[in-house]
Design an enzyme around this catalytic site. Structure first.
Site, mmCIF file in Angstrom:
data_model
loop_
_atom_site.group_PDB
_atom_site.id
_atom_site.type_symbol
_atom_site.label_atom_id
_atom_site.label_comp_id
_atom_site.label_asym_id
_atom_site.label_seq_id
_atom_site.Cartn_x
_atom_site.Cartn_y
_atom_site.Cartn_z
ATOM 1 N N LYS A 123 0.921 -1.076 -0.037
ATOM 2 C CA LYS A 123 0.008 0.061 0.045
ATOM 3 C C LYS A 123 0.862 1.123 -0.008
ATOM 4 O O LYS A 123 2.069 1.160 0.670
ATOM 5 C CB LYS A 123 -0.853 -0.059 1.414
ATOM 6 C CG LYS A 123 -1.723 1.274 1.416
ATOM 7 C CD LYS A 123 -3.080 1.216 0.503
ATOM 8 C CE LYS A 123 -3.744 2.583 0.511
ATOM 9 N NZ LYS A 123 -4.722 2.636 -0.663
ATOM 10 N N CYS A 147 -1.842 8.897 -8.103
ATOM 11 C CA CYS A 147 -3.129 8.656 -7.541
ATOM 12 C C CYS A 147 -4.156 9.695 -7.500
ATOM 13 O O CYS A 147 -3.678 10.786 -7.469
ATOM 14 C CB CYS A 147 -2.811 8.657 -5.809
ATOM 15 S SG CYS A 147 -4.206 8.279 -5.085
ATOM 16 N N ILE A 164 -1.465 0.766 -15.528
ATOM 17 C CA ILE A 164 -1.877 2.034 -15.164
ATOM 18 C C ILE A 164 -2.308 2.087 -13.621
ATOM 19 O O ILE A 164 -2.785 1.050 -13.089
ATOM 20 C CB ILE A 164 -2.991 2.516 -16.086
ATOM 21 C CG1 ILE A 164 -4.242 1.541 -15.915
ATOM 22 C CG2 ILE A 164 -2.406 2.628 -17.195
ATOM 23 C CD1 ILE A 164 -5.418 1.957 -16.761
ATOM 24 N N ASN A 165 -2.140 3.253 -13.215
ATOM 25 C CA ASN A 165 -2.931 3.586 -11.890
ATOM 26 C C ASN A 165 -4.600 3.691 -12.478
ATOM 27 O O ASN A 165 -4.935 3.738 -13.555
ATOM 28 C CB ASN A 165 -2.598 4.712 -11.100
ATOM 29 C CG ASN A 165 -2.735 4.685 -9.522
ATOM 30 O OD1 ASN A 165 -3.779 4.147 -9.257
ATOM 31 N ND2 ASN A 165 -1.902 5.069 -8.749
ATOM 32 N N GLY A 211 -3.796 -3.468 -14.800
ATOM 33 C CA GLY A 211 -5.137 -2.833 -15.135
ATOM 34 C C GLY A 211 -6.107 -4.061 -15.636
ATOM 35 O O GLY A 211 -6.214 -4.432 -16.854
HETATM 36 C C1 LIG Z 1 -8.996 -0.341 -3.390
HETATM 37 C C2 LIG Z 1 -7.909 0.018 -4.203
HETATM 38 C C3 LIG Z 1 -6.918 0.670 -3.465
HETATM 39 C C4 LIG Z 1 -5.834 1.111 -4.417
HETATM 40 N N1 LIG Z 1 -4.560 1.779 -3.626
HETATM 41 C C5 LIG Z 1 -3.625 2.343 -4.308
HETATM 42 C C6 LIG Z 1 -2.477 2.535 -3.686
HETATM 43 O O1 LIG Z 1 -2.375 3.002 -2.574
HETATM 44 N N2 LIG Z 1 -1.279 3.289 -4.429
HETATM 45 C C7 LIG Z 1 -1.429 2.865 -5.649
HETATM 46 O O2 LIG Z 1 -0.387 3.256 -6.296
HETATM 47 N N3 LIG Z 1 -2.344 2.409 -6.445
HETATM 48 C C8 LIG Z 1 -3.416 1.721 -5.638
HETATM 49 N N4 LIG Z 1 -4.462 1.349 -6.246
HETATM 50 C C9 LIG Z 1 -4.298 1.105 -7.796
HETATM 51 C C10 LIG Z 1 -3.989 -0.373 -8.180
HETATM 52 O O3 LIG Z 1 -2.684 -0.617 -7.740
HETATM 53 C C11 LIG Z 1 -4.093 -0.369 -9.731
HETATM 54 O O4 LIG Z 1 -3.142 0.363 -10.205
HETATM 55 C C12 LIG Z 1 -5.315 -0.297 -10.321
HETATM 56 O O5 LIG Z 1 -6.407 -0.877 -9.469
HETATM 57 C C13 LIG Z 1 -5.541 -0.842 -11.739
HETATM 58 O O6 LIG Z 1 -5.432 -2.264 -11.638
HETATM 59 P P1 LIG Z 1 -6.599 -3.300 -11.361
HETATM 60 O O7 LIG Z 1 -7.458 -2.889 -12.343
HETATM 61 O O8 LIG Z 1 -6.034 -4.899 -11.554
HETATM 62 O O9 LIG Z 1 -7.020 -3.253 -9.938
HETATM 63 C C14 LIG Z 1 -5.688 0.947 -5.675
HETATM 64 C C15 LIG Z 1 -6.678 0.183 -6.137
HETATM 65 C C16 LIG Z 1 -7.858 -0.185 -5.603
HETATM 66 C C17 LIG Z 1 -8.881 -0.887 -6.117
#
Ligand SMILES: Cc1cc2nc3c(=O)[nH]c(=O)nc-3n(C[C@H](O)[C@H](O)[C@H](O)COP(=O)(O)O)c2cc1C
Length: 306
Positions: free
Chosen positions: A48, A133, A193-194, A246
């Protein structure tokens, strides 16, 4: 020794056991998942986001389920640097996987303070610099302006000998320009991606579903955007390792990212729905490579035909 030597993946200075990583914010600090996920098959756990001072995050509600995805506006809640060193590092030291600390800050100094402090700690293998973020004020400043992005990476590169990876945002006009700036500044790898900025409304109350009003959209709904972003970053920065993130919920999804140029991928939102996916991916990938007579995963990376 990797449980699957064929899947060992180079990410800058690090050799990962497999190219399948756990994404920041969706996997705690790794140890929480140890009872259900074989962490030796997870190439790295990304923690995190960590800030210098503890953060409480945004007010609730902070999560809303959407078609094929979710909105979140957690707001980078975390325990802060000192508590991380005192309480989390001892747990991380015992994990049979690499640990990448996701770093966030309001200023260049904030980021540098964390990287310098953790550079001395063996349990930390590298840094994912979160400049993307969407759920906090100024959260994407360093990912939106190429000059700011390069300045940040230039300041961080001398603070550590460990992996320095920049996590990029899809919420920008010219992703290629930002990717190049991060690498010019000293990022050894890029992850993307974020989340995408989204919004949902309760029409009965006329209120937003998320107290922060907007949130970050993740999950399968964002995958085509993520694949496009990885493809653009790979073209912009040939030779730089790229980690695709993503909406991955199956091996087939992960393969798309490899073909457009990723050398590894992260699983995020799917960890909530199907935490077993990270257990299955390495075996499925190994079998798929054998079936396709592909040998090493690197033969797949960037194999897109146009
Ligand atoms: C509940 C939640 C919390 C997240 N917290 C962070 C974080 O603290 N820092 C960060 O860089 N990305 C954070 N992300 C983004 C994820 O690391 C990721 O980049 C994004 O969700 C896309 O991937 P996914 O579609 O597989 O979830 C968070 C995503 C979710 C769903």
């Amino acid at each position: 020794m990797s449980p699957m030597p064929n899947l060992a993946t180079q990410l800058g200075p690090l050799t990962l056991s497999t190219p399948f990583l756990a994404a920041s914010g969706t996997f705690g600090y790794g140890s929480e998942y140890a009872p259900i996920v074989d962490l030796s098959k997870v190439g790295a756990v990304v923690t995190k986001s960590l800030s210098v001072k503890p953060r409480e995050g945004n007010p609730t509600p902070r999560i809303w389920e959407t078609p094929a995805g979710m909105l979140n506006a957690i707001g980078l809640e975390n325990c802060g640097l000192q508590s991380f060193i005192d309480h989390r590092v001892p747990e991380l030291a015992g994990l049979p996987t690499k640990v990448l600390v996701n770093v966030v800050g309001d200023s260049v100094d904030d980021y540098a303070t964390i990287c310098s402090a953790l550079d001395k700690i063996d349990a930390v293998d590298g840094f994912e610099i979160n400049i993307s973020c969407p759920n906090v004020k100024h959260g994407t400043r360093f990912a939106s302006d190429p000059k700011d992005c390069e300045r940040l990476m230039k300041a961080l590169a001398p603070t550590t000998k460990k992996l320095l990876m920049a996590k990029l945002s899809p919420n920008v006009t010219d992703l290629a320009e930002i990717a190049r700036a991060a690498v010019e500044g000293g990022a050894q790898a890029l992850s993307l991606i974020n989340t995408l900025i989204g919004m949902a409304v309760d029409v009965k109350t006329r209120r937003p579903r998320i107290a922060n009003v907007t949130g970050g959209l993740s999950g399968p709904a964002v995958r085509p955007v993520a694949v496009r972003c990885v493809w653009q970053a790979a073209k912009a920065c040939p030779g730089t390792p790229i980690v695709g993130i993503g909406g991955i919920r199956s091996l087939g999804d992960a393969l798309e990212f490899f073909v457009v140029g990723a050398c590894a991928v992260q699983v995020g939102t799917t960890n909530y729905l199907d935490p077993d996916l990270l257990n299955r991916l390495p075996g499925e990938f190994d079998a798929w490579l054998a079936q396709e007579n592909l040998g090493a995963p690197s033969h797949l990376t960037g194999s897109l035909k146009l």
